[in-house]
Enzyme design. Sequence first.
Site, PDB file in Angstrom:
ATOM      1  N   GLY A 208       0.825  -1.211   0.000  1.00 36.83           N
ATOM      2  CA  GLY A 208       0.000   0.000   0.000  1.00 36.83           C
ATOM      3  C   GLY A 208       0.851   1.248   0.000  1.00 36.83           C
ATOM      4  N   ASN A 209       0.229   2.369   0.264  1.00 42.62           N
ATOM      5  CA  ASN A 209       0.973   3.631   0.348  1.00 42.62           C
ATOM      6  C   ASN A 209       0.307   4.517   1.389  1.00 42.62           C
ATOM      7  OD1 ASN A 209      -1.032   5.474  -1.069  1.00 42.62           O
ATOM      8  ND2 ASN A 209      -0.742   3.854  -2.583  1.00 42.62           N
ATOM      9  N   ARG A 210       0.883   5.683   1.643  1.00 40.92           N
ATOM     10  CA  ARG A 210       0.440   6.486   2.788  1.00 40.92           C
ATOM     11  C   ARG A 210      -0.663   7.484   2.457  1.00 40.92           C
ATOM     12  NH1 ARG A 210       5.418   9.151   5.147  1.00 40.92           N
ATOM     13  NH2 ARG A 210       3.811  10.141   6.419  1.00 40.92           N
TER      14      ARG A 210
END
Length: 401
Positions: A208-210
């Site tokens: 995922g990412n932030r």
Amino acid sequence: MPEVARVPRIVVGVAGGIAAYKTVSLVRELVKSGADVTVVPTESALKFVGRPTWEAVSRNEVSDDLFDDVAAVRHVALGQSADVIVIAPATAHTVASLAAGLAGNLLGTTVLASSAPLVLAPAMHTEMWDHPSVRANIATLLARGATVVGPETGELTGGDVGAGRMSEPHAIAEVVQSVLVPQTLAGKRVVISAGGTREPLDPVRFIGNRSSGEMGVQLARAARARGAEVTLVAANLEVPLPTGVTVIHAPTAVAMRDAMQQVAPTSDVVIMAAAVADWVAAEPSQEKLKKTELGQTFSPVLHRAPDILAELGASKPPGQLLVGFSAETAVESDQRDALAREKLGAKNVDVMCVNQVGDQLGFGDVETIVTMIHHASPQSQSVTGSKHSVAGQILDALLDR
Ligand code: CTP
């Protein structure tokens, strides 16, 4: 609709109902959005929430008395200078007073002395809301152009459940904002992607990412406030969903591509604000991966994810405005802009919005600077402020073009 370029002036009328405690959050939200808010409580509203609270949250003096500040003709001045008046909660008694045009308190004179749009958020017991006299009074106010938000169905005071619960503060704030903002996107279809995709490795883990989704959600709100019909394609948002928009949940890059391909062809404006994974696991495991079986290192095979923006750019219908977002870590703004201009060309995008991201930078509800790179012009344009403010400025700048 009033054209409001300066700080908008909002009068929040508060009638005597228990929902007045929720209006404290509404006032906070309106102040946070940059408005100058004056609270006008009725005498009975002050039995629920006291003057110091209203003064503290609105940062303005509060009066409920017709005979305060007579020299400044306060009983009409507030109404004359208001850009919008919102009454929350609007009780059955206040609704009746407004319908009859009574001027027995400061709220009554303020409404009568004003040509500003009136927004009402009723709150009362279901029997009262359903009563023919309340219905007739609401119909009268609607016919005079008032906007009524809610009430919602839910738990009421005393444990009863039914229609009559005041709408949530953010829903009321959104209606107030939409009344203040010129309807420059009325009749337009806008699709916005938001959030960060999550690409499963196994049933419990993902790449995922932030991204929190804040920017995309603020853009959806801003577009809705400008009168657009908005579809939000949402990937794993960490922020509340906006009201009044159609939401399609698309947690992965492939799901987002499907959703965007479904809605983009018939949209006037398409904004890819989502942080889409560039890599997806070639074969996500159906079972939870076991470290004892994997050993000391783990190198999953990843495939390139579809580049949704590039695909949308390749099939862009004539007249559609396609906007991308480019989050770059380069410290020099020239370098970030150059990288974004490259992406703009490669993906056939009309406008690329660039912002700087980093470990402590750019994620969530923070102050931000976004530079807009235009396909049709070598000149870039920067907007700055909270993401709420930046979202509005981006849409207005897009429309100017
Ligand atoms: N984008 C997309 N599909 C992807 C990756 C990105 O549609 N698989 C879109 C994003 O939504 C954004 C734009 O492309 O609007 C730029 O995203 P960004 O991550 O900055 O660029 P990439 O093209 O992924 O390039 P890189 O990660 O190498 O900088």
